[in-house]
Design an enzyme around this catalytic site. Structure first.
Site, PDB file in Angstrom:
ATOM      1  N   ASP A 337       2.071   1.902  -6.873  1.00 17.71           N
ATOM      2  CA  ASP A 337       1.283   3.138  -6.945  1.00 17.71           C
ATOM      3  C   ASP A 337       1.868   3.987  -8.058  1.00 17.71           C
ATOM      4  OD1 ASP A 337      -0.326   5.523  -6.233  1.00 17.71           O
ATOM      5  OD2 ASP A 337      -0.723   4.453  -4.377  1.00 17.71           O
ATOM      6  N   HIS A 359       0.615   2.762 -10.896  1.00 15.78           N
ATOM      7  CA  HIS A 359      -0.540   3.528 -11.355  1.00 15.78           C
ATOM      8  C   HIS A 359      -0.190   4.503 -12.468  1.00 15.78           C
ATOM      9  CE1 HIS A 359      -2.793   2.859  -7.251  1.00 15.78           C
ATOM     10  NE2 HIS A 359      -2.502   1.734  -7.883  1.00 15.78           N
TER      11      HIS A 359
END
Length: 495
Positions: A337, A359
């Site tokens: 993430d 991410h």
């Protein structure tokens, strides 16, 4: 002179010196080297057969035997006048790998002994795809030596002794701590100026509770650091089910909570396999974080509960909110993430990070929280590799907030799958709707020397609400490999 140096280099072998990594007596002398030097100067000056007057830390770890004490003194200070050093090990990459044991004592104290630990640059294996992308750039951060702050030093090897050490000691060595289920390593009552050193392998019992925080830290003028070869093992594989905090079985949502921390440092920590979010950083001022290794590589693989998806999910590296004058630098993150996500705060610098598999470098999401203002954030000199996004700012639909003065500078992207540069104002319930709103103002945003390649997706995607974005500047920006770029601001279109 050359002959003397040569003899000194062979002295540990000739004496049969034990390794500080595997023998508690040698380890005690190595860890408390200043006290050891003082003790040995007296101990070896005459024939001593009794064990009276010997510091407890040495006596207990040397089996109460004078011959072991004598041998340890003989081996102290070989080629360079310091304790014999062993080759540093890379951080463990599985829970079965044990790392350097520290002295096997429960709560040993020595007074006014600053303790110094040494660490060096290390490597851990990356996945095949990561190695193919940037093998030469996947070097883990060098971790510099650290020292305690004087005063009372406590070495703790049992979880039950942590609270008393926190209350009474200015230097705390947490050695091979095994925290039972539902038991937090609580470092919120540290003395001003305290230093905490993690050593060996820190482990945790399984606790299926989203409100449980395995480690909590606060304090003023505090240093949190790690000894060479240590690892803080979050046992994420016991929880991972492909859903993270979005569902599935309950799991600790935040692994390390840093709150109410002022003028302090967190440095040289090796963290492995955290369950969901790794660092939750809140309400801090003048906090410096550097030299961290966050390794969630194992979470990339699917398991029996993740339905073919990566087992780890929502594994943010650093979540930062309501913090001012924070610096995060020289760190390595492999996760699933956001590498870094700033949701509120000011005067924040994120420099020299290596982010793999997640991410990217993010602001947001902004809106709908107790504090929705970000002012003055710089991401610089960093790499984002094989990740969904590179540089991202996102706000929630139908909310209010402000994002001012954000700079992405000298950012290298490689293998980005969704968006190279992404600014969106249409998030709702965690997903994009395609319908932006203008309650969050995004102003004075600059991208300088942001370059790299996409494996898929869009090089640029900007979706602003009506009149809510202003003064975006793009200088030496060049991202290639994607398609169907879309930017509704600025009026000139995508870079």
């Amino acid at each position: 002179m050359k002959r003397s140096a040569l003899l000194a280099s062979f002295l540990p072998l000739a004496l049969g010196c034990d390794s500080a990594e595997t023998h508690s007596c040698a380890s005690a002398f190595s860890v408390s080297s200043a006290a050891a030097a003082s003790f040995c100067a007296t101990f070896t000056a005459s024939t001593v057969t009794a064990t009276t007057g010997v510091p407890d830390v040495f006596l207990s770890n040397c089996d109460y035997k004078t011959k072991h004490l004598s041998s340890a003194c003989s081996c102290l200070g070989t080629a360079d006048g310091s304790a014999p050093a062993s080759t540093p090990a890379a951080p463990a990459v599985s829970s079965s790998s044990k790392v350097g044991k520290a002295p096997a004592v429960a709560a040993t104290r020595t007074s006014a002994i600053p303790t110094t630990f040494h660490t060096t640059a290390v490597r851990v294996p990356l996945s095949t795809s990561a190695a193919a992308a940037v093998t030469s750039q996947a070097v883990l951060p060098a971790q510099s030596s650290v020292a305690g702050n004087g005063g009372t030093t406590c070495t703790v090897t049992e979880y039950a002794s942590i609270s008393s050490a926190v209350a009474s000691c200015s230097n705390i060595l947490l050695s091979n701590i095994n925290a039972p289920a539902s038991s937090t390593i609580d470092l919120t009552g540290l003395q001003t100026g305290a230093a905490v050193i993690f050593a060996g392998e820190t482990t945790f019992g399984d606790t299926y509770d989203s409100d449980f925080d395995p480690i909590v830290i606060s304090g003023t003028d505090v240093t949190i650091t790690g000894e060479e070869g240590h690892v803080i093992n979050g046992n994420g594989e016991a929880y991972w089910d492909g859903e993270g905090s979005n569902g599935g079985q309950d799991k600790p949502d935040h692994f390390i909570v840093v709150k109410d921390m002022y003028n302090s440092k967190i440095e040289n920590l090796n963290i492995l396999n955290w369950p969901v979010h790794c660092f939750e950083i809140e309400n801090t001022e003048y906090l410096t974080i550097s030299g961290l290794i966050l390794n969630n590589t194992a979470g990339d693989a699917a398991n029996s509960k993740s339905d073919g998806d990566p087992a780890a999910h929502n594994t943010d590296g650093f979540d930062i909110k309501q913090s001012d004058f924070l610096t995060l630098s020289n760190s390595w993150v492999h996760n699933q993430d956001d590498c870094v996500a700033v949701t509120s705060g000011s005067s924040i610098v994120v420099d020299n990070l290596y982010c793999y598999g997640g991410h990217g470098l993010s602001i947001g999401s902004i809106g709908g929280k107790s504090n929705n203002t970000v002012d003055g954030v710089t991401f610089s000199n960093s790499q984002v590799i094989n990740s969904e996004n590179g540089c991202r700012i996102k706000s929630n639909a139908d909310t209010t907030g402000e994002v001012y003065n954000v700079k992405y500078e000298n950012i290298t992207l490689s293998g980005i799958s969704d968006y190279g540069i992404d600014i969106q104002q249409d998030y709702e319930n965690g997903g994009a709707t395609g319908d932006p709103t203008n309650g969050v103002k995004i102003e004075n945003i600059s991208f300088v020397n942001v370059k790299g390649t996409m494996s898929d997706g869009k090089d640029y995607y900007i979706l602003c609400g009506d009149g809510s974005c202003s003064n975006f500047v793009f200088t030496d920006v060049d991202i290639t490999g994607g398609s169907d770029d879309s930017c509704n601001y600025p009026s000139s279109g995508c870079p």
